[in-house]
Design a protein around this motif. Sequence first.
Motif, PDB file in Angstrom:
ATOM      1  N   VAL A  55       0.857  -1.190   0.000  1.00 58.47           N
ATOM      2  CA  VAL A  55       0.000   0.000   0.000  1.00 58.47           C
ATOM      3  C   VAL A  55       0.889   1.234   0.000  1.00 58.47           C
ATOM      4  O   VAL A  55       2.069   1.160   0.392  1.00 58.47           O
ATOM      5  CB  VAL A  55      -0.938   0.016   1.226  1.00 58.47           C
ATOM      6  N   PRO A  56       0.379   2.370  -0.453  1.00 59.89           N
ATOM      7  CA  PRO A  56       1.184   3.602  -0.429  1.00 59.89           C
ATOM      8  C   PRO A  56       1.732   3.891   0.965  1.00 59.89           C
ATOM      9  O   PRO A  56       1.044   3.702   1.966  1.00 59.89           O
ATOM     10  CB  PRO A  56       0.179   4.679  -0.879  1.00 59.89           C
ATOM     11  N   LEU A  57       2.958   4.332   1.010  1.00 59.18           N
ATOM     12  CA  LEU A  57       3.636   4.578   2.275  1.00 59.18           C
ATOM     13  C   LEU A  57       3.060   5.808   2.971  1.00 59.18           C
ATOM     14  O   LEU A  57       2.707   6.790   2.321  1.00 59.18           O
ATOM     15  CB  LEU A  57       5.134   4.777   2.037  1.00 59.18           C
ATOM     16  N   LYS A  58       2.978   5.740   4.289  1.00 63.11           N
ATOM     17  CA  LYS A  58       2.494   6.863   5.083  1.00 63.11           C
ATOM     18  C   LYS A  58       3.686   7.630   5.654  1.00 63.11           C
ATOM     19  O   LYS A  58       4.752   7.063   5.907  1.00 63.11           O
ATOM     20  CB  LYS A  58       1.579   6.383   6.217  1.00 63.11           C
ATOM     21  N   ILE A  59       3.492   8.909   5.876  1.00 61.06           N
ATOM     22  CA  ILE A  59       4.545   9.790   6.390  1.00 61.06           C
ATOM     23  C   ILE A  59       4.241  10.157   7.836  1.00 61.06           C
ATOM     24  O   ILE A  59       3.116  10.502   8.176  1.00 61.06           O
ATOM     25  CB  ILE A  59       4.661  11.073   5.545  1.00 61.06           C
ATOM     26  N   SER A  60       5.250  10.050   8.676  1.00 62.62           N
ATOM     27  CA  SER A  60       5.124  10.470  10.065  1.00 62.62           C
ATOM     28  C   SER A  60       6.340  11.340  10.424  1.00 62.62           C
ATOM     29  O   SER A  60       7.322  11.378   9.678  1.00 62.62           O
ATOM     30  CB  SER A  60       5.044   9.264  11.000  1.00 62.62           C
ATOM     31  N   THR A  61       6.262  12.028  11.546  1.00 61.95           N
ATOM     32  CA  THR A  61       7.346  12.912  11.976  1.00 61.95           C
ATOM     33  C   THR A  61       7.917  12.433  13.292  1.00 61.95           C
ATOM     34  O   THR A  61       7.165  12.149  14.232  1.00 61.95           O
ATOM     35  CB  THR A  61       6.852  14.363  12.116  1.00 61.95           C
ATOM     36  N   CYS A  62       9.225  12.329  13.348  1.00 57.65           N
ATOM     37  CA  CYS A  62       9.912  11.920  14.571  1.00 57.65           C
ATOM     38  C   CYS A  62       9.895  13.080  15.564  1.00 57.65           C
ATOM     39  O   CYS A  62      10.419  14.164  15.278  1.00 57.65           O
ATOM     40  CB  CYS A  62      11.341  11.497  14.251  1.00 57.65           C
ATOM     41  N   ALA A  63       9.304  12.853  16.722  1.00 55.39           N
ATOM     42  CA  ALA A  63       9.180  13.921  17.720  1.00 55.39           C
ATOM     43  C   ALA A  63      10.532  14.344  18.266  1.00 55.39           C
ATOM     44  O   ALA A  63      10.728  15.508  18.623  1.00 55.39           O
ATOM     45  CB  ALA A  63       8.274  13.459  18.861  1.00 55.39           C
ATOM     46  N   LYS A  64      11.483  13.440  18.326  1.00 57.39           N
ATOM     47  CA  LYS A  64      12.790  13.758  18.908  1.00 57.39           C
ATOM     48  C   LYS A  64      13.680  14.514  17.934  1.00 57.39           C
ATOM     49  O   LYS A  64      14.314  15.517  18.303  1.00 57.39           O
ATOM     50  CB  LYS A  64      13.484  12.475  19.360  1.00 57.39           C
ATOM     51  N   SER A  65      13.734  14.052  16.680  1.00 58.18           N
ATOM     52  CA  SER A  65      14.626  14.681  15.701  1.00 58.18           C
ATOM     53  C   SER A  65      13.929  15.742  14.858  1.00 58.18           C
ATOM     54  O   SER A  65      14.595  16.594  14.262  1.00 58.18           O
ATOM     55  CB  SER A  65      15.224  13.613  14.780  1.00 58.18           C
ATOM     56  N   GLY A  66      12.596  15.669  14.775  1.00 60.86           N
ATOM     57  CA  GLY A  66      11.856  16.598  13.939  1.00 60.86           C
ATOM     58  C   GLY A  66      11.869  16.244  12.467  1.00 60.86           C
ATOM     59  O   GLY A  66      11.335  16.981  11.637  1.00 60.86           O
ATOM     60  N   ASP A  68      10.973  13.832   9.075  1.00 59.26           N
ATOM     61  CA  ASP A  68       9.930  12.945   8.573  1.00 59.26           C
ATOM     62  C   ASP A  68      10.513  11.563   8.282  1.00 59.26           C
ATOM     63  O   ASP A  68      11.685  11.431   7.903  1.00 59.26           O
ATOM     64  CB  ASP A  68       9.305  13.513   7.295  1.00 59.26           C
ATOM     65  N   TYR A  69       9.673  10.542   8.435  1.00 55.77           N
ATOM     66  CA  TYR A  69      10.084   9.188   8.086  1.00 55.77           C
ATOM     67  C   TYR A  69       8.872   8.441   7.528  1.00 55.77           C
ATOM     68  O   TYR A  69       7.728   8.869   7.696  1.00 55.77           O
ATOM     69  CB  TYR A  69      10.678   8.451   9.288  1.00 55.77           C
ATOM     70  N   LEU A  70       9.141   7.327   6.866  1.00 52.09           N
ATOM     71  CA  LEU A  70       8.090   6.557   6.200  1.00 52.09           C
ATOM     72  C   LEU A  70       7.681   5.366   7.051  1.00 52.09           C
ATOM     73  O   LEU A  70       8.520   4.725   7.701  1.00 52.09           O
ATOM     74  CB  LEU A  70       8.584   6.083   4.827  1.00 52.09           C
ATOM     75  N   CYS A  71       6.388   5.073   7.027  1.00 50.01           N
ATOM     76  CA  CYS A  71       5.820   3.992   7.826  1.00 50.01           C
ATOM     77  C   CYS A  71       5.393   2.847   6.918  1.00 50.01           C
ATOM     78  O   CYS A  71       4.743   3.065   5.893  1.00 50.01           O
ATOM     79  CB  CYS A  71       4.611   4.483   8.635  1.00 50.01           C
ATOM     80  N   CYS A  72       5.742   1.635   7.310  1.00 49.92           N
ATOM     81  CA  CYS A  72       5.325   0.451   6.579  1.00 49.92           C
ATOM     82  C   CYS A  72       5.209  -0.693   7.571  1.00 49.92           C
ATOM     83  O   CYS A  72       5.392  -0.519   8.778  1.00 49.92           O
ATOM     84  CB  CYS A  72       6.309   0.111   5.455  1.00 49.92           C
ATOM     85  N   ASP A  73       4.924  -1.876   7.070  1.00 48.78           N
ATOM     86  CA  ASP A  73       4.723  -3.032   7.944  1.00 48.78           C
ATOM     87  C   ASP A  73       6.024  -3.481   8.600  1.00 48.78           C
ATOM     88  O   ASP A  73       6.002  -4.179   9.602  1.00 48.78           O
ATOM     89  CB  ASP A  73       4.115  -4.180   7.130  1.00 48.78           C
ATOM     90  N   ARG A  76       6.698  -1.459  12.000  1.00 46.34           N
ATOM     91  CA  ARG A  76       5.469  -1.333  12.797  1.00 46.34           C
ATOM     92  C   ARG A  76       5.452  -2.347  13.930  1.00 46.34           C
ATOM     93  O   ARG A  76       5.901  -3.469  13.791  1.00 46.34           O
ATOM     94  CB  ARG A  76       4.242  -1.552  11.899  1.00 46.34           C
ATOM     95  N   ASP A  77       4.920  -1.905  15.063  1.00 47.99           N
ATOM     96  CA  ASP A  77       4.625  -2.787  16.181  1.00 47.99           C
ATOM     97  C   ASP A  77       3.268  -2.368  16.726  1.00 47.99           C
ATOM     98  O   ASP A  77       3.151  -1.340  17.397  1.00 47.99           O
ATOM     99  CB  ASP A  77       5.691  -2.685  17.270  1.00 47.99           C
ATOM    100  N   GLY A  78       2.238  -3.138  16.403  1.00 53.02           N
ATOM    101  CA  GLY A  78       0.882  -2.733  16.751  1.00 53.02           C
ATOM    102  C   GLY A  78       0.483  -1.502  15.967  1.00 53.02           C
ATOM    103  O   GLY A  78       0.508  -1.494  14.737  1.00 53.02           O
ATOM    104  N   ASP A  79       0.148  -0.433  16.664  1.00 54.57           N
ATOM    105  CA  ASP A  79      -0.206   0.835  16.023  1.00 54.57           C
ATOM    106  C   ASP A  79       0.944   1.836  16.075  1.00 54.57           C
ATOM    107  O   ASP A  79       0.748   3.027  15.788  1.00 54.57           O
ATOM    108  CB  ASP A  79      -1.445   1.447  16.700  1.00 54.57           C
ATOM    109  N   SER A  80       2.135   1.396  16.455  1.00 55.97           N
ATOM    110  CA  SER A  80       3.292   2.275  16.580  1.00 55.97           C
ATOM    111  C   SER A  80       4.307   1.988  15.478  1.00 55.97           C
ATOM    112  O   SER A  80       4.421   0.851  15.006  1.00 55.97           O
ATOM    113  CB  SER A  80       3.955   2.103  17.955  1.00 55.97           C
ATOM    114  N   TYR A  81       5.050   3.023  15.086  1.00 59.97           N
ATOM    115  CA  TYR A  81       6.049   2.898  14.032  1.00 59.97           C
ATOM    116  C   TYR A  81       7.391   3.445  14.520  1.00 59.97           C
ATOM    117  O   TYR A  81       7.446   4.515  15.129  1.00 59.97           O
ATOM    118  CB  TYR A  81       5.618   3.650  12.766  1.00 59.97           C
ATOM    119  N   ARG A  82       8.455   2.707  14.248  1.00 65.67           N
ATOM    120  CA  ARG A  82       9.792   3.102  14.698  1.00 65.67           C
ATOM    121  C   ARG A  82      10.402   4.120  13.756  1.00 65.67           C
ATOM    122  O   ARG A  82      10.385   3.954  12.538  1.00 65.67           O
ATOM    123  CB  ARG A  82      10.692   1.863  14.801  1.00 65.67           C
ATOM    124  N   SER A  83      10.955   5.172  14.317  1.00 68.72           N
ATOM    125  CA  SER A  83      11.658   6.185  13.539  1.00 68.72           C
ATOM    126  C   SER A  83      13.092   5.733  13.296  1.00 68.72           C
ATOM    127  O   SER A  83      13.769   5.304  14.239  1.00 68.72           O
ATOM    128  CB  SER A  83      11.646   7.528  14.274  1.00 68.72           C
TER     129      SER A  83
END
Length: 295
Positions: A55-66, A68-73, A76-83
């Motif tokens: 599926v198209p990749l989703k974009i999220s923002t790392c709160a610590k570094s500021g 953007d990073y891409l989210c995929c399977d 992912r761990d549950g509903d969380s994504y690792r930066s």
Amino acid sequence: MSEDKLDASLELLRRLDPQAIDKNLTSICSLITSSSTDADESAEIVADLLSSVDVPLKISTCAKSGKDYLCCDYNRDGDSYRSPWSNMYYPPPEDEDEAPPPFPSELLRQLELKANDAFDIYRDLYYEGGISSVYFWDTADDEAEDVSLDDGFAGVVLFKKETSDKTGKWDSIHVLEVVPESKSKVLYKLTTSVILDLQSKSQNSLSLSGNLTRQLEQTQLLDLTGGVNLETNHLINIGTLVEKAEYNIRNVLQEVYFDKLKDVMLKDLRSLDGGSSERAFSANQADIVKGLEGL
């Protein structure tokens, strides 16, 4: 029974609008979960389905570094994504104390940081914009005490680019596996999937959407002479393979999306109103080609 449900779901997704793949996948997963009396079986089918469908990749923002990073399977761990920048999950997993989310080993984490920096330069050179992310994970036994790059590892390289007017969208997902064959020889396995969505802005709108997957395997001899260490060898070999895969698949997409479409529309099908339909198609095609060039 579970295999039949999985096959039927995949077959259905192939026939639905690729522009709504994310929505359709969510609906099918909900239908499987609600219609099954076996929770474990439905969870297994949903997991297999999510790992099988791109599926198209989703974009999220790392709160610590500021950044953007891409989210995929794969991050992912549950509903969380690792930066990849901070190595932290967002939002933080609720049951982190009971079941900590997966992280790469310290040595592999250092390689992951270098790979993100390297592919960020690649992204800037080839995409002139967009976002890239790289994630690695260990493939050795979880109980192994001393994990090293000699044991092999796996990872994913992600790219996402949209044109400024949103008429062109490109998502490429490169899943790789590094398998040592000897101390000086390594097998690299790469599975590349590209999701392309192009739309024209003319009055007679035309849109093209779909995805393409190709695989590459390459055995490389490691050159550890001249101060080149194992990490650098892996980065060079992975980068070269990803570059080759993207070049090949872009050429294939050009043939599938444009050359074949032109043959069907202008040669195999009859024009209803003389040259006007051909001119309208040419205008739409020019818009879409422009969108592809902007990626």
